[in-house]
Design a protein around this motif. Sequence first.
Motif, PDB file in Angstrom:
ATOM      1  N   SER A  56     -42.875  69.106  58.676  1.00 10.68           N
ATOM      2  CA  SER A  56     -41.994  69.623  59.723  1.00 10.68           C
ATOM      3  C   SER A  56     -42.068  68.749  60.967  1.00 10.68           C
ATOM      4  O   SER A  56     -41.538  69.106  62.019  1.00 10.68           O
ATOM      5  CB  SER A  56     -42.396  71.056  60.089  1.00 10.68           C
ATOM      6  OG  SER A  56     -43.737  71.097  60.557  1.00 10.68           O
ATOM      7  N   HIS A  57     -42.732  67.605  60.833  1.00  8.55           N
ATOM      8  CA  HIS A  57     -42.885  66.707  61.975  1.00  8.55           C
ATOM      9  C   HIS A  57     -42.983  65.269  61.471  1.00  8.55           C
ATOM     10  O   HIS A  57     -43.204  65.025  60.282  1.00  8.55           O
ATOM     11  CB  HIS A  57     -44.146  67.070  62.771  1.00  8.55           C
ATOM     12  CG  HIS A  57     -45.396  66.959  61.942  1.00  8.55           C
ATOM     13  ND1 HIS A  57     -45.933  68.038  61.278  1.00  8.55           N
ATOM     14  CD2 HIS A  57     -46.205  65.893  61.638  1.00  8.55           C
ATOM     15  CE1 HIS A  57     -47.020  67.657  60.622  1.00  8.55           C
ATOM     16  NE2 HIS A  57     -47.196  66.355  60.808  1.00  8.55           N
ATOM     17  N   SER A  58     -42.806  64.345  62.388  1.00  8.05           N
ATOM     18  CA  SER A  58     -43.055  62.931  62.119  1.00  8.05           C
ATOM     19  C   SER A  58     -44.207  62.472  63.001  1.00  8.05           C
ATOM     20  O   SER A  58     -44.544  63.117  63.994  1.00  8.05           O
ATOM     21  CB  SER A  58     -41.795  62.092  62.385  1.00  8.05           C
ATOM     22  OG  SER A  58     -40.789  62.389  61.436  1.00  8.05           O
ATOM     23  N   THR A  59     -44.808  61.327  62.649  1.00  5.52           N
ATOM     24  CA  THR A  59     -46.046  60.893  63.285  1.00  5.52           C
ATOM     25  C   THR A  59     -45.910  59.494  63.862  1.00  5.52           C
ATOM     26  O   THR A  59     -45.556  58.546  63.148  1.00  5.52           O
ATOM     27  CB  THR A  59     -47.208  60.909  62.271  1.00  5.52           C
ATOM     28  OG1 THR A  59     -47.346  62.226  61.734  1.00  5.52           O
ATOM     29  CG2 THR A  59     -48.511  60.498  62.934  1.00  5.52           C
ATOM     30  N   GLN A  92     -38.661  58.896  57.803  1.00  5.86           N
ATOM     31  CA  GLN A  92     -37.693  59.298  56.788  1.00  5.86           C
ATOM     32  C   GLN A  92     -37.816  60.770  56.418  1.00  5.86           C
ATOM     33  O   GLN A  92     -36.894  61.354  55.838  1.00  5.86           O
ATOM     34  CB  GLN A  92     -37.827  58.425  55.533  1.00  5.86           C
ATOM     35  CG  GLN A  92     -39.060  58.676  54.708  1.00  5.86           C
ATOM     36  CD  GLN A  92     -40.267  57.901  55.201  1.00  5.86           C
ATOM     37  OE1 GLN A  92     -40.259  57.342  56.288  1.00  5.86           O
ATOM     38  NE2 GLN A  92     -41.308  57.845  54.379  1.00  5.86           N
ATOM     39  N   SER A  93     -38.936  61.415  56.776  1.00  2.00           N
ATOM     40  CA  SER A  93     -39.097  62.837  56.458  1.00  2.00           C
ATOM     41  C   SER A  93     -38.148  63.717  57.271  1.00  2.00           C
ATOM     42  O   SER A  93     -38.000  64.905  56.983  1.00  2.00           O
ATOM     43  CB  SER A  93     -40.539  63.283  56.686  1.00  2.00           C
ATOM     44  OG  SER A  93     -40.907  63.218  58.054  1.00  2.00           O
ATOM     45  N   LEU A  94     -37.484  63.126  58.269  1.00  2.00           N
ATOM     46  CA  LEU A  94     -36.421  63.841  58.971  1.00  2.00           C
ATOM     47  C   LEU A  94     -35.300  64.229  58.018  1.00  2.00           C
ATOM     48  O   LEU A  94     -34.641  65.262  58.197  1.00  2.00           O
ATOM     49  CB  LEU A  94     -35.840  62.965  60.088  1.00  2.00           C
ATOM     50  CG  LEU A  94     -36.436  63.065  61.488  1.00  2.00           C
ATOM     51  CD1 LEU A  94     -35.860  61.974  62.370  1.00  2.00           C
ATOM     52  CD2 LEU A  94     -36.196  64.430  62.095  1.00  2.00           C
ATOM     53  N   HIS A  95     -35.062  63.406  57.010  1.00  2.00           N
ATOM     54  CA  HIS A  95     -33.903  63.592  56.142  1.00  2.00           C
ATOM     55  C   HIS A  95     -34.267  63.785  54.671  1.00  2.00           C
ATOM     56  O   HIS A  95     -33.448  64.287  53.904  1.00  2.00           O
ATOM     57  CB  HIS A  95     -32.956  62.403  56.283  1.00  2.00           C
ATOM     58  CG  HIS A  95     -32.502  62.171  57.693  1.00  2.00           C
ATOM     59  ND1 HIS A  95     -31.667  63.056  58.356  1.00  2.00           N
ATOM     60  CD2 HIS A  95     -32.786  61.178  58.576  1.00  2.00           C
ATOM     61  CE1 HIS A  95     -31.459  62.601  59.585  1.00  2.00           C
ATOM     62  NE2 HIS A  95     -32.119  61.482  59.734  1.00  2.00           N
ATOM     63  N   ALA A 112     -49.621  60.760  67.463  1.00  2.00           N
ATOM     64  CA  ALA A 112     -48.851  61.786  68.165  1.00  2.00           C
ATOM     65  C   ALA A 112     -47.846  62.361  67.182  1.00  2.00           C
ATOM     66  O   ALA A 112     -47.004  61.628  66.652  1.00  2.00           O
ATOM     67  CB  ALA A 112     -48.130  61.189  69.376  1.00  2.00           C
ATOM     68  N   THR A 113     -47.955  63.644  66.884  1.00  2.00           N
ATOM     69  CA  THR A 113     -47.003  64.280  65.983  1.00  2.00           C
ATOM     70  C   THR A 113     -45.827  64.820  66.793  1.00  2.00           C
ATOM     71  O   THR A 113     -46.005  65.409  67.857  1.00  2.00           O
ATOM     72  CB  THR A 113     -47.659  65.408  65.175  1.00  2.00           C
ATOM     73  OG1 THR A 113     -48.166  66.401  66.068  1.00  2.00           O
ATOM     74  CG2 THR A 113     -48.796  64.871  64.329  1.00  2.00           C
ATOM     75  N   ILE A 114     -44.629  64.600  66.264  1.00  2.00           N
ATOM     76  CA  ILE A 114     -43.388  64.991  66.932  1.00  2.00           C
ATOM     77  C   ILE A 114     -42.645  65.938  66.006  1.00  2.00           C
ATOM     78  O   ILE A 114     -42.266  65.559  64.885  1.00  2.00           O
ATOM     79  CB  ILE A 114     -42.507  63.756  67.229  1.00  2.00           C
ATOM     80  CG1 ILE A 114     -43.302  62.654  67.929  1.00  2.00           C
ATOM     81  CG2 ILE A 114     -41.289  64.155  68.052  1.00  2.00           C
ATOM     82  CD1 ILE A 114     -42.567  61.322  68.017  1.00  2.00           C
ATOM     83  N   ALA A 115     -42.453  67.174  66.431  1.00  2.00           N
ATOM     84  CA  ALA A 115     -41.745  68.153  65.604  1.00  2.00           C
ATOM     85  C   ALA A 115     -40.324  67.678  65.326  1.00  2.00           C
ATOM     86  O   ALA A 115     -39.665  67.078  66.186  1.00  2.00           O
ATOM     87  CB  ALA A 115     -41.731  69.511  66.298  1.00  2.00           C
ATOM     88  N   HIS A 116     -39.840  67.933  64.125  1.00  2.00           N
ATOM     89  CA  HIS A 116     -38.529  67.437  63.714  1.00  2.00           C
ATOM     90  C   HIS A 116     -37.385  67.993  64.557  1.00  2.00           C
ATOM     91  O   HIS A 116     -36.438  67.260  64.888  1.00  2.00           O
ATOM     92  CB  HIS A 116     -38.281  67.771  62.243  1.00  2.00           C
ATOM     93  CG  HIS A 116     -38.994  66.858  61.311  1.00  2.00           C
ATOM     94  ND1 HIS A 116     -39.167  67.135  59.970  1.00  2.00           N
ATOM     95  CD2 HIS A 116     -39.601  65.655  61.519  1.00  2.00           C
ATOM     96  CE1 HIS A 116     -39.818  66.140  59.392  1.00  2.00           C
ATOM     97  NE2 HIS A 116     -40.098  65.245  60.303  1.00  2.00           N
ATOM     98  N   GLU A 117     -37.431  69.264  64.897  1.00  2.00           N
ATOM     99  CA  GLU A 117     -36.285  69.854  65.600  1.00  2.00           C
ATOM    100  C   GLU A 117     -36.003  69.189  66.943  1.00  2.00           C
ATOM    101  O   GLU A 117     -34.871  68.780  67.209  1.00  2.00           O
ATOM    102  CB  GLU A 117     -36.464  71.359  65.739  1.00  2.00           C
ATOM    103  CG  GLU A 117     -36.160  72.129  64.458  1.00  2.00           C
ATOM    104  CD  GLU A 117     -34.814  71.738  63.843  1.00  2.00           C
ATOM    105  OE1 GLU A 117     -33.800  71.748  64.572  1.00  2.00           O
ATOM    106  OE2 GLU A 117     -34.777  71.402  62.648  1.00  2.00           O
TER     107      GLU A 117
END
Length: 249
Positions: A56-59, A92-95, A112-117
């Motif tokens: 649910s996030h990217s890093t 790429q886990s965004l899509h 740093a983890t960034i939530a997808h939304e």
Amino acid sequence: MTTRLSDLPEHERLIAKLNSISTLPQPDAAALLRLPVTVRELQRGADIARQQERPSHSTLILEGLVCRYKTVPDGGRQIMAFHIPGDIPDLQSLHLRTMDHSIAALRPSRTATIAHEPLREVIYGSPTLCHVLWRDTLVDAAIHREWMMGIGRLSAHSRIAHLLCELLVKYRAAGLADEHQFPVLITQTDIADALGLTSVHVNRVLQDLRSEGLLELDRSQAKILNWDRFRELAAFDPTYLHVEDSIAA
């Protein structure tokens, strides 16, 4: 603890990396840096994402070194990419909903983890930022193609020299290299797992490169002593990295 990306001392590494492959206008950079992130400290070997997970996030890599890898039934590991500070290896886990590979820290690392939304909201509000991040994933694909060609067609000496050339150009793009000297946080086993060699063979090749006066190497730094000869040995054409850097010309 959640904070803004702009509050982290390493935030400029991401901007430097993106600007090395395209031009990111200041308002778009500012929007990216306002994103809320959660900082994580990872030990060596810790997984950031695992195959079959649905993140649910990217890093974003802030410090250290991580790899993209897959494992085979007998437990063997194939490394498919090394990622340095400024990289977002799981963008790429965004899509793509399900991870088809794993990502792990090769050294103690800070991320740093960034939530997808919120990341999607920023991207959808900026066509330029969408373009730059898409370009970044395309460069990842180009690197993968180059590695496939190297494993299939280059000698062990050329493969290892090519990997070191690639790391130098990437570290320079992130502002973390000085001329031809750059951090080397990978072990001989890591190199072997990436290039389809044994650790013994990697050790022998590195000794050859030293004895030929092409490379200085210690536990944390490498220095290419003759860039033209080293690049020729590596059959290194940096076009696939799409980096605007004089050393890559």
